[in-house]
Design an enzyme around this catalytic site. Structure first.
Site, PDB file in Angstrom:
ATOM      1  N   LYS A 208     -34.338 -93.530  -2.445  1.00 48.43           N
ATOM      2  CA  LYS A 208     -34.197 -94.359  -1.258  1.00 48.43           C
ATOM      3  C   LYS A 208     -34.333 -95.840  -1.646  1.00 48.43           C
ATOM      4  O   LYS A 208     -33.539 -96.669  -1.260  1.00 48.43           O
ATOM      5  CB  LYS A 208     -35.305 -93.963  -0.277  1.00 48.43           C
ATOM      6  N   GLU A 214     -40.428 -93.689 -12.043  1.00 50.14           N
ATOM      7  CA  GLU A 214     -39.960 -92.493 -12.744  1.00 50.14           C
ATOM      8  C   GLU A 214     -38.436 -92.402 -12.701  1.00 50.14           C
ATOM      9  O   GLU A 214     -37.778 -92.107 -13.699  1.00 50.14           O
ATOM     10  CB  GLU A 214     -40.541 -91.227 -12.092  1.00 50.14           C
ATOM     11  N   GLY A 268     -38.950 -90.220   2.898  1.00 45.89           N
ATOM     12  CA  GLY A 268     -38.509 -89.530   1.674  1.00 45.89           C
ATOM     13  C   GLY A 268     -38.693 -88.024   1.758  1.00 45.89           C
ATOM     14  O   GLY A 268     -37.774 -87.255   1.442  1.00 45.89           O
ATOM     15  N   ARG A 269     -39.849 -87.583   2.216  1.00 42.37           N
ATOM     16  CA  ARG A 269     -40.135 -86.144   2.231  1.00 42.37           C
ATOM     17  C   ARG A 269     -39.405 -85.418   3.356  1.00 42.37           C
ATOM     18  O   ARG A 269     -39.565 -84.228   3.531  1.00 42.37           O
ATOM     19  CB  ARG A 269     -41.637 -85.906   2.331  1.00 42.37           C
ATOM     20  N   GLU A 354     -48.654 -85.085   1.721  1.00 44.18           N
ATOM     21  CA  GLU A 354     -48.367 -86.524   1.730  1.00 44.18           C
ATOM     22  C   GLU A 354     -48.386 -87.022   3.181  1.00 44.18           C
ATOM     23  O   GLU A 354     -48.787 -88.150   3.460  1.00 44.18           O
ATOM     24  CB  GLU A 354     -47.008 -86.804   1.076  1.00 44.18           C
ATOM     25  N   HIS A 385     -50.181 -60.178  -8.428  1.00 46.13           N
ATOM     26  CA  HIS A 385     -50.731 -59.871  -9.749  1.00 46.13           C
ATOM     27  C   HIS A 385     -51.401 -61.091 -10.376  1.00 46.13           C
ATOM     28  O   HIS A 385     -51.633 -61.116 -11.586  1.00 46.13           O
ATOM     29  CB  HIS A 385     -49.623 -59.324 -10.652  1.00 46.13           C
ATOM     30  N   LYS A 505     -48.712 -96.161  -7.569  1.00 45.38           N
ATOM     31  CA  LYS A 505     -47.472 -96.689  -8.176  1.00 45.38           C
ATOM     32  C   LYS A 505     -47.720 -98.104  -8.712  1.00 45.38           C
ATOM     33  O   LYS A 505     -47.326 -98.450  -9.819  1.00 45.38           O
ATOM     34  CB  LYS A 505     -46.356 -96.758  -7.126  1.00 45.38           C
TER      35      LYS A 505
HETATM   36  O1  F6P Z   1     -44.336 -90.189  -3.456  1.00 42.67           O
HETATM   37  C1  F6P Z   1     -44.122 -91.333  -2.699  1.00 42.67           C
HETATM   38  C2  F6P Z   1     -42.675 -91.502  -2.371  1.00 42.67           C
HETATM   39  O2  F6P Z   1     -42.541 -92.695  -1.671  1.00 42.67           O
HETATM   40  C3  F6P Z   1     -42.128 -90.329  -1.568  1.00 42.67           C
HETATM   41  O3  F6P Z   1     -42.428 -90.387  -0.235  1.00 42.67           O
HETATM   42  C4  F6P Z   1     -40.698 -90.425  -1.899  1.00 42.67           C
HETATM   43  O4  F6P Z   1     -40.069 -89.239  -1.575  1.00 42.67           O
HETATM   44  C5  F6P Z   1     -40.755 -90.715  -3.383  1.00 42.67           C
HETATM   45  O5  F6P Z   1     -41.872 -91.574  -3.527  1.00 42.67           O
HETATM   46  C6  F6P Z   1     -39.532 -91.284  -4.009  1.00 42.67           C
HETATM   47  O6  F6P Z   1     -39.138 -92.511  -3.455  1.00 42.67           O
HETATM   48  P1  F6P Z   1     -37.663 -93.057  -3.671  1.00 42.67           P
HETATM   49  O7  F6P Z   1     -36.725 -92.120  -2.993  1.00 42.67           O
HETATM   50  O8  F6P Z   1     -37.648 -94.425  -3.051  1.00 42.67           O
HETATM   51  O9  F6P Z   1     -37.395 -93.118  -5.146  1.00 42.67           O
END
Ligand code: F6P
Length: 541
Positions: A208, A214, A268-269, A354, A385, A505
């Site tokens: 987003k 990452e 995002g989620r 979250e 199991h 972050k």
């Molecule tokens: O984990 C925090 C978060 O902001 C999530 O809510 C989101 O899904 C994820 O990081 C990734 O964010 P982006 O889509 O901006 O890379």
């Protein structure tokens, strides 16, 4: 809109009385006292069937829970979310994930903008693009069609499409494999790229913000991998993005025509019904993707309109509050009896934890109750199991959600019936157990009896659907999204921000120079991490 403190409501007082009344009563007793309980304590929503008879409730408890939701003003809160009000208070924006699956003809104007028109414009672009990839009209820089899509994203930009791709693998009919890379651990990208042909690989950068550490690190490394093989000019044929940040995507080398938008109001989620679902749509096709959206919408409508007494997300959310706040339950086990849903517990972890891992109310005052159920789980029968022993004979209260399907996509002999029989057996045993008397009657030696007693009385839900399809998957996910909403609303927390994650972050970026540069970074490194930084540098050499 702040809700009233639920602990001050009359229904909360009634629930205290219910709690006192039910404590120590076994599910066997509740069943014996209430013939027809299983039929009565069930309901349907879309294709989903919920059996909630194996809970520590009587009809009266359910009435009190429903009253709690009514007295708390949940209805208004639901309407506010669906209307596009700014229910995400700390970020001052709507939480309009439900708009991502409104049908084309629907209407929803937010801040003067036709949201439905915008959503469907992006869906059409996604359909057009994925259609070209699937039919091999979209070709890479050397003319090769796409054999593998690599989705690079994390959190909501990974878990949703990854979970759904695994769930709907049987519908992936274009011969395109999808890999998901999320972790900044380089092992993730290396695993995904192993054996891939750059000429036949398409990367979807799902972010987003186009800013997440990452994702940017993985995207940059993937870009290098590609350009080493095919040169700089190949980037725009091998990278597309799902993002709000068109400018950053463009700087990366992605053609703006291949950036598929998201909106700030889609968390995002809660975003894989939109462009974050691009890699999934490439695998299953636009038609199936729309079936998924329709599944979500079916449950959205149920949640929006059904009376609370027959409202599946409302009842499930209330039951979660019942165990969390009255019985001090800490976790909920998610137990899909479907290998295809093996990523569902991880997906739901982000969704629930979250969203509802918060300790202040909307107005900034502390929440005086425990919030946020800890979700965890594994598919059956594997879990049986591994950790079921603790569920059966451990000392903790762990409510569980069993999720099963009547029809397999394809069966091998009677294996699907075996799977379902196992699920029923676990439901039965967790609920009813095996008493000391029953053991003794069977001739179990007295010394062994205490060890073989299975207490039962474990609270659980059973959710059934005819078959795992795009539509039923959408229904299932929407169900839990709204469970999350119900709980967040009653606890009066902001379910749509994640400031704790944001701090982590920032801190990672702050500490990075101390690990990699020669200069000392005393400003960044304090007592908490100084020794660890030293050891890391020493070992890394
Ligand atoms: O984990 C925090 C978060 O902001 C999530 O809510 C989101 O899904 C994820 O990081 C990734 O964010 P982006 O889509 O901006 O890379």
């Amino acid at each position: 809109m702040a809700l009233r403190d639920i602990t001050a409501l009359p229904a909360w007082e009634s629930l205290r009385a219910q709690h006192a009344d039910l404590t120590g009563r076994h599910l066997r007793e509740l069943f014996a006292a209430d013939p027809g309980r299983a039929e009565r304590m069930s309901l349907t929503a879309g294709d989903l069937y919920l059996d909630y008879s194996k809970h520590w409730v009587t009809a009266e408890t359910v009435e009190c829970l429903v009253r709690l939701a009514e007295e708390a003003g949940l209805r208004k809160r639901i309407d506010a979310m669906f209307n596009g009000d700014r229910v995400n208070l700390t970020e001052d924006r709507p939480a309009l994930h439900v708009a991502l699956r409104l049908p084309a003809g629907a209407e929803l104007v937010v801040d003067g903008q036709d949201v439905v028109g915008d959503v469907h414009a992006v869906l059409r672009r996604m359909g057009d693009f994925t259609g070209r990839v699937r039919t091999k009209q979209w070709r890479g820089a050397t003319g090769e069609p796409v054999a593998t899509v690599v989705n690079i994203g994390i959190g909501g930009s990974d878990l949703g499409p990854a979970m759904a791709y695994e769930a709907l693998r049987d519908y992936a009919d274009a011969g395109i494999d999808v890999q998901f890379v999320s972790n900044v651990d380089p092992a993730d990208l290396r695993n995904a790229l192993a054996g891939l042909d750059p000429a036949a690989t398409l990367f979807v950068i799902s972010s987003k913000s186009f800013d997440t550490l990452e994702t940017v690190a993985n995207a940059t490394a993937a870009r290098k991998w590609l350009t080493n093989a095919l040169g700089e000019a190949a980037v725009s044929r091998h990278f597309v993005a799902a993002s709000t940040n068109v400018a950053k995507a463009e700087r990366f080398g992605i053609d703006p025509a291949n950036v598929f938008g998201i909106w700030s109001w889609a968390g995002g989620r809660l975003s894989f019904c939109g462009s974050v679902g691009l890699s999934l749509m490439t695998a299953i096709g636009a038609e199936r993707f729309h079936e998924l959206l329709n599944g979500f919408h079916t449950i959205d409508e149920h949640f929006r309109t059904a009376p609370f007494r027959q409202n599946m997300p409302v009842l499930m959310g209330l039951l979660g509050i019942w165990y969390t706040n009255f019985f001090d339950a800490q976790t909920r086990a998610i137990l899909p009896y479907s290998r295809r849903l093996h990523r569902l517990p991880a997906y739901l972890q982000q969704l629930m934890m979250e969203s509802n891992g918060k300790s202040v109310r909307g107005d900034g005052t502390p929440v005086r109750l425990n919030t946020g159920e800890v979700f965890w789980g594994e598919p059956g029968t594997n879990g049986q199991h591994a950790f079921f022993q603790l569920l059966h004979q451990g000392t903790r209260t762990i409510p569980a959600d069993f999720i099963g399907f009547a029809e397999p996509y394809a069966d091998l002999g009677n294996m699907h019936d075996l799977l379902f029989a196992n699920m029923l057996a676990q439901v039965w045993t967790l609920a009813f157990g095996k008493s000391a008397e029953e053991n003794s009657e069977e001739g179990v030696p007295a010394a062994l009896v205490p060890h073989k007693v299975v207490p039962g009385n474990r609270p659980l839900s059973v959710i059934l659907a005819p078959r795992l399809t795009p539509s039923t998957l959408g229904q299932l996910v929407a169900l839990y999204e709204h469970v999350m909403f119900v709980q967040g609303a009653l606890w009066d927390i902001d379910s749509f921000d994640q400031w704790g994650v944001e701090l982590g972050k920032e801190k990672a970026l702050d500490l990075l120079p101390a690990l990699t540069s020669e200069a000392s970074h005393a400003g960044h490194v304090d007592e908490v991490v100084r020794a660890l930084v030293g050891v890391y540098r020493l070992l890394r050499g």
